[in-house]
Design a protein around this motif. Structure first.
Motif, PDB file in Angstrom:
ATOM      1  N   GLY A 204       0.770  -1.226   0.000  1.00 46.10           N
ATOM      2  CA  GLY A 204       0.000   0.000   0.000  1.00 46.10           C
ATOM      3  C   GLY A 204       0.807   1.285   0.000  1.00 46.10           C
ATOM      4  O   GLY A 204       0.223   2.371   0.070  1.00 46.10           O
ATOM      5  N   ALA A 205       2.129   1.214  -0.111  1.00 50.78           N
ATOM      6  CA  ALA A 205       2.916   2.440  -0.061  1.00 50.78           C
ATOM      7  C   ALA A 205       2.761   3.270  -1.328  1.00 50.78           C
ATOM      8  O   ALA A 205       2.819   2.745  -2.436  1.00 50.78           O
ATOM      9  N   PHE A 206       2.501   4.565  -1.143  1.00 51.69           N
ATOM     10  CA  PHE A 206       2.586   5.529  -2.240  1.00 51.69           C
ATOM     11  C   PHE A 206       3.075   6.848  -1.655  1.00 51.69           C
ATOM     12  O   PHE A 206       2.990   7.058  -0.431  1.00 51.69           O
ATOM     13  N   HIS A 207       3.612   7.698  -2.510  1.00 48.19           N
ATOM     14  CA  HIS A 207       4.141   8.994  -2.068  1.00 48.19           C
ATOM     15  C   HIS A 207       3.008  10.009  -2.198  1.00 48.19           C
ATOM     16  O   HIS A 207       2.680  10.450  -3.304  1.00 48.19           O
ATOM     17  N   GLY A 208       2.413  10.356  -1.072  1.00 47.63           N
ATOM     18  CA  GLY A 208       1.206  11.176  -1.111  1.00 47.63           C
ATOM     19  C   GLY A 208       1.428  12.588  -1.621  1.00 47.63           C
ATOM     20  O   GLY A 208       2.551  13.097  -1.632  1.00 47.63           O
ATOM     21  N   VAL A 209       0.350  13.214  -2.030  1.00 51.06           N
ATOM     22  CA  VAL A 209       0.448  14.554  -2.611  1.00 51.06           C
ATOM     23  C   VAL A 209       0.774  15.618  -1.580  1.00 51.06           C
ATOM     24  O   VAL A 209       1.096  16.752  -1.923  1.00 51.06           O
TER      25      VAL A 209
END
Length: 454
Positions: A204-209
């Motif tokens: 679930g890792a993503f680089h958030g805005v």
């Protein structure tokens, strides 16, 4: 001042109780890679990831060697690709093209996974969001290291039931396209409610805005350390038990804080957060379920399990926050089935059911995780399970997730082997009653009344 006893204690945690830093995850913003030409987008993405992350793996290994602390995974997360590729991608195939570029970057750099093949659709979907979501099965089937996630709801916006229903089909399709490998594609796909921007754990890792250009996030582990510590207070009252967990969590988190600061300094990239999660592995002695049993239940799933898990989660957070100024991500105990030998044992003993797992997710930081179910489970039933978990997150103002694997060709009584940290799992039975009339309604479940805080 650190004394010799504390040094020995930390060494024992590493050598005898499986203490490790589970992951260093380098988050990279790709917002400056947006272009109206798909080939330009791909070229910019590859150039930026390879430039920013070129020293990630070597730096992680240096820290491992110098401090003697195992760092199991070095990973990358990027800006949700639905945002980055939206201006250029006209078809789902265009998004698959970006997926392959991300996968190639992971291979070049030697990282374990790259996350961020994601869409944030808690309220509604853009055309680009929908194209990306429909491309997920093929993207996961045609890549090796890519992870995908979709945020389907939040406490502020409610639950996007159109997307929930669509994800029921997407999970089924991902299982079908990877059926020759026990539907492995679904192990790299997770859906969220209230997804955090700084989660360092896959899938679930993503680089958030809300993040900057690049950031180092670290996830600590250590269920074996907590289990070993609790053996010394067996039979003591809850006050003693809680104190022991808090002190142990503090020590585990200080190790993570040290690694995070060193990685940040050497890579010249800002330190983001420590994620305090207790993350198990299939290895013997590295199990969250074993901690619950040490607290006093015969098997995970027995009466009292939810209370024991709530206690564990709370004390880990209380101890951990003293050890780091910046805590974020998911921060709590993971309760995956296939990745935790104690959970597998509990399922095989008949102590742990899907319904009990759902109840346990009310008090921990993740959700229904790495659960294998019969391959003939209808897409509508999968959507119903997702909707239930999203509702728990929405109403309780917490993160919840679903990573479920309908294994094509297998049914209750069979086992499935994913290998490595993903482990193995018995196929679990699900409720057979129909929910299609519910999930086929269109629209959005409104946000709860307590969301109106401005």
């Amino acid at each position: 001042m650190i004394n010799i006893y504390e040094v020995k204690e930390t060494n024992d945690m590493i050598e005898k109780a499986n203490l490790d830093v589970r992951t260093i995850t380098l988050g990279i913003s790709l917002m400056d890679c947006i272009d109206s030409d798909i080939d330009e987008v791909c070229s910019k993405i590859e150039a930026k990831i390879c430039r920013v992350a070129k020293d990630l793996v070597s730096t992680g290994r240096e820290i491992e060697r110098e401090y003697g602390i195992p760092i199991v995974n070095k990973r990358i997360s990027v800006t949700p690709i639905a945002l980055v590729g939206g201006a250029a991608a006209k078809t789902s195939a265009d998004f698959v093209k970006i997926a392959k570029v991300l996968d190639n970057c992971a291979k070049k750099l030697g990282v374990n996974f790259i996350g961020g093949y994601s869409a944030l659709v808690s309220k509604s979907m853009t055309k680009a969001d929908e194209l990306l979501i429909r491309s997920i099965p093929k993207a996961l089937a045609e890549t090796d290291f890519l992870c995908s996630s979709v945020n389907l709801g939040s406490t502020k916006t409610g639950i996007n039931m159109d997307a929930v229903r669509l994800m029921g089909d997407i999970v089924k399709e991902a299982a079908e396209l990877t059926k020759d490998n026990d539907s492995y594609g679904c192990t790299k796909l997770v859906v969220f409610c209230n997804a955090p921007d700084d989660n360092p754990f896959m899938a679930g890792a993503f680089h958030g805005v809300t993040e900057g250009d690049a950031v180092i996030n670290v996830g600590v582990s250590g269920p074996g350390v907590v289990k070993t510590a609790l053996e010394s207070v067996r039979g003591e009252n809850f006050e003693v038990l809680c104190e022991k967990i808090k002190k142990t969590a503090f020590k585990i988190t200080r190790v993570g804080q040290l690694v995070a600061q060193e990685a940040s300094r050497r890579l010249n990239i800002p330190f983001g957060i420590i994620d305090l999660s207790l993350a198990p592995t299939p290895a013997i002695g590295d199990s969250v379920a074993d901690i619950l049993e040490e607290i006093g239940v015969e098997y995970a799933g027995a009466p009292g399990t939810t209370a024991a898990l709530a206690l564990l989660n709370d004390q880990v957070k209380k101890g951990g926050v003293m050890a780091s100024s910046y805590v974020g991500g998911l921060s709590g105990a993971f309760i995956p089935v296939s990745e935790d030998q104690g959970m597998i044992n509990a399922v095989e003993a008949g102590a742990l059911t899907l319904e009990k797992l759902e109840a346990m997710t009310c008090v921990c930081s993740v959700g229904l995780d790495m659960i294998a179910i019969p391959g003939d489970t209808p897409a509508t039933s999968i959507a119903g399970m997702i909707a239930d978990e999203m509702a728990l997150g929405m109403v309780n103002q917490k993160t919840t997730a679903v990573r479920i694997i309908p294994v094509v060709g297998k049914t209750v009584g069979d086992n499935v082997e994913f290998g490595g940290l993903l482990g193995h799992a018995p196929i679990m039975s699900i409720n057979k009653f129909d929910c299609s009339a519910f999930v086929n309604r269109k629209g959005r479940i409104p946000a709860p009344i307590h969301s109106f805080k401005n």
